[in-house]
Scaffold this active site. Structure first.
Site, PDB file in Angstrom:
ATOM      1  N   LYS A 145     -31.981  22.196   6.977  1.00 49.40           N
ATOM      2  CA  LYS A 145     -31.583  20.785   7.024  1.00 49.40           C
ATOM      3  C   LYS A 145     -31.167  20.405   8.430  1.00 49.40           C
ATOM      4  O   LYS A 145     -30.494  21.175   9.109  1.00 49.40           O
ATOM      5  CB  LYS A 145     -30.408  20.547   6.059  1.00 49.40           C
ATOM      6  N   GLY A 150       0.791  -1.232   0.000  1.00 53.83           N
ATOM      7  CA  GLY A 150       0.000   0.000   0.000  1.00 53.83           C
ATOM      8  C   GLY A 150       0.818   1.273   0.000  1.00 53.83           C
ATOM      9  O   GLY A 150       0.284   2.353  -0.237  1.00 53.83           O
ATOM     10  N   GLU A 151       2.113   1.163   0.273  1.00 53.21           N
ATOM     11  CA  GLU A 151       2.948   2.380   0.228  1.00 53.21           C
ATOM     12  C   GLU A 151       3.001   2.927  -1.190  1.00 53.21           C
ATOM     13  O   GLU A 151       2.824   2.195  -2.167  1.00 53.21           O
ATOM     14  CB  GLU A 151       4.379   2.055   0.686  1.00 53.21           C
ATOM     15  N   ARG A 156     -15.540  20.427   6.193  1.00 51.09           N
ATOM     16  CA  ARG A 156     -16.851  20.454   6.862  1.00 51.09           C
ATOM     17  C   ARG A 156     -16.738  20.332   8.378  1.00 51.09           C
ATOM     18  O   ARG A 156     -17.564  20.848   9.105  1.00 51.09           O
ATOM     19  CB  ARG A 156     -17.755  19.349   6.277  1.00 51.09           C
ATOM     20  N   GLN A 157     -15.703  19.646   8.856  1.00 51.41           N
ATOM     21  CA  GLN A 157     -15.523  19.514  10.315  1.00 51.41           C
ATOM     22  C   GLN A 157     -14.755  20.757  10.772  1.00 51.41           C
ATOM     23  O   GLN A 157     -13.530  20.737  10.947  1.00 51.41           O
ATOM     24  CB  GLN A 157     -14.748  18.228  10.627  1.00 51.41           C
TER      25      GLN A 157
END
Ligand code: R5P
Length: 290
Positions: free
Chosen positions: A192, A38-39, A94-95
């Site tokens: 919302k 995965g590197e 968003r956070q």
């Protein structure tokens, strides 16, 4: 811009090519190799000029952040002295507060990481809600936040001459208002309430919905639940049609088929995120800013 290099990855080559045409330079590739564990290994052009423009949007953000962490210092080792990151979609915006005690304020920490890596950032419709300016998110870096709202609005206006531009939440007011100003179309926003990743409640504004051509506009669509709920509410209230125009088409999983099942007609987006719904290019905007 002959003393500059434009570097890009293969998955954003289409936008890189358009950007290169507008800037008058050929993009140059950053090659990627993924090892079995995965590197990542990157390979950049062997020599770089002092000014480098690095195109890297942050859709599917985690892997791409690692690419940036490798590409930016590597570019400096190869000659770059000033790196402008062109990040059409800037993730983790968003956070922007800790909603519950103990939560990491991702916006601030990713901003600090980018500030460490590059000297300038150009982006499109970053999700700035409670934070007024990108300069406070990425301190000490020259930031340019562009908006695709006008060009998306013009695309919509050419196809739905009597559209109501509807933002699904209060945060989208900034984008629908800009699009409405550019086109003369009506606009409004819903309220919302988010109860979970795929659980939102939408309350429509108090309008006469009968026969209306509604175009839902937002900065980003992820699971699509926000748009699905808004579309169902509009159609239930008597709207004639509902189409969608978003800057950043993330559309994870089965989002698009959910939108179709909810009765949404056209889905339009920009090429800020590579996606098959992209109809409006942000390349002219980016090139003008650079
Ligand atoms: C948040 O307020 C954004 O503007 C979008 O409305 C939101 O991210 C959409 O998420 P989803 O498509 O998962 O409902």
């Amino acid at each position: 811009m002959s003393d500059s290099a434009l570097l890009a990855f293969d998955d954003e080559w289409h936008l890189a090519s358009s950007l290169g045409v507008h800037m008058g330079i050929e993009p140059r590739p950053i090659e990627r190799h993924r090892f079995p564990d995965g590197e990542l290994k990157l390979r950049l052009p062997e020599r770089l000029p002092h000014r480098v423009v690095l195109l890297r949007g942050l859709h599917q953000p985690n892997e791409k952040l690692v690419e940036l962490m490798l590409a930016a210092p590597a570019a400096r080792e190869l000659g770059a002295r000033h790196i402008t990151l062109v990040c059409p979609y800037l993730a983790y915006m968003r956070q922007d507060i800790a909603f519950r005690p103990g939560e990491a304020v991702s916006q601030r920490h990713i901003g600090a990481l980018l500030a460490h890596l590059v000297d300038g950032v150009v982006t499109i419709d970053p999700h700035l809600h409670r934070i007024a300016s990108l300069d406070t998110v990425i301190p000490g870096v020259r930031c340019t936040a562009l908006s695709a709202a006008e060009v998306l609005g013009e695309w919509v206006a050419a196809r739905r001459t009597d559209a109501l531009l509807l933002g699904p939440d209060e945060e989208s007011q900034q984008w629908v208002a800009r699009a409405a100003l550019a086109t003369g179309l009506d606009h409004a926003v819903c309220r919302k309430q988010r109860l979970g990743d795929r659980d939102v409640r939408i309350v429509l504004p108090d309008l006469d919905w009968a026969g209306r051509q509604v175009v839902l506009m937002d900065d980003v669509a992820s699971t699509g639940r926000t748009l699905v709920e808004a579309a169902q509410a509009c159609l239930g209230a008597g709207a004639h049609s509902v189409d969608v125009a978003v800057t950043h088409a993330l559309f994870v999983g089965d989002a698009q088929s959910q939108l179709r099942a909810a009765g949404i007609g056209e889905i339009w987006s920009t090429d800020a995120v590579p996606h098959d719904t992209a109809v409006v290019s942000v390349a002219p905007l980016l090139a003008a800013a650079l």
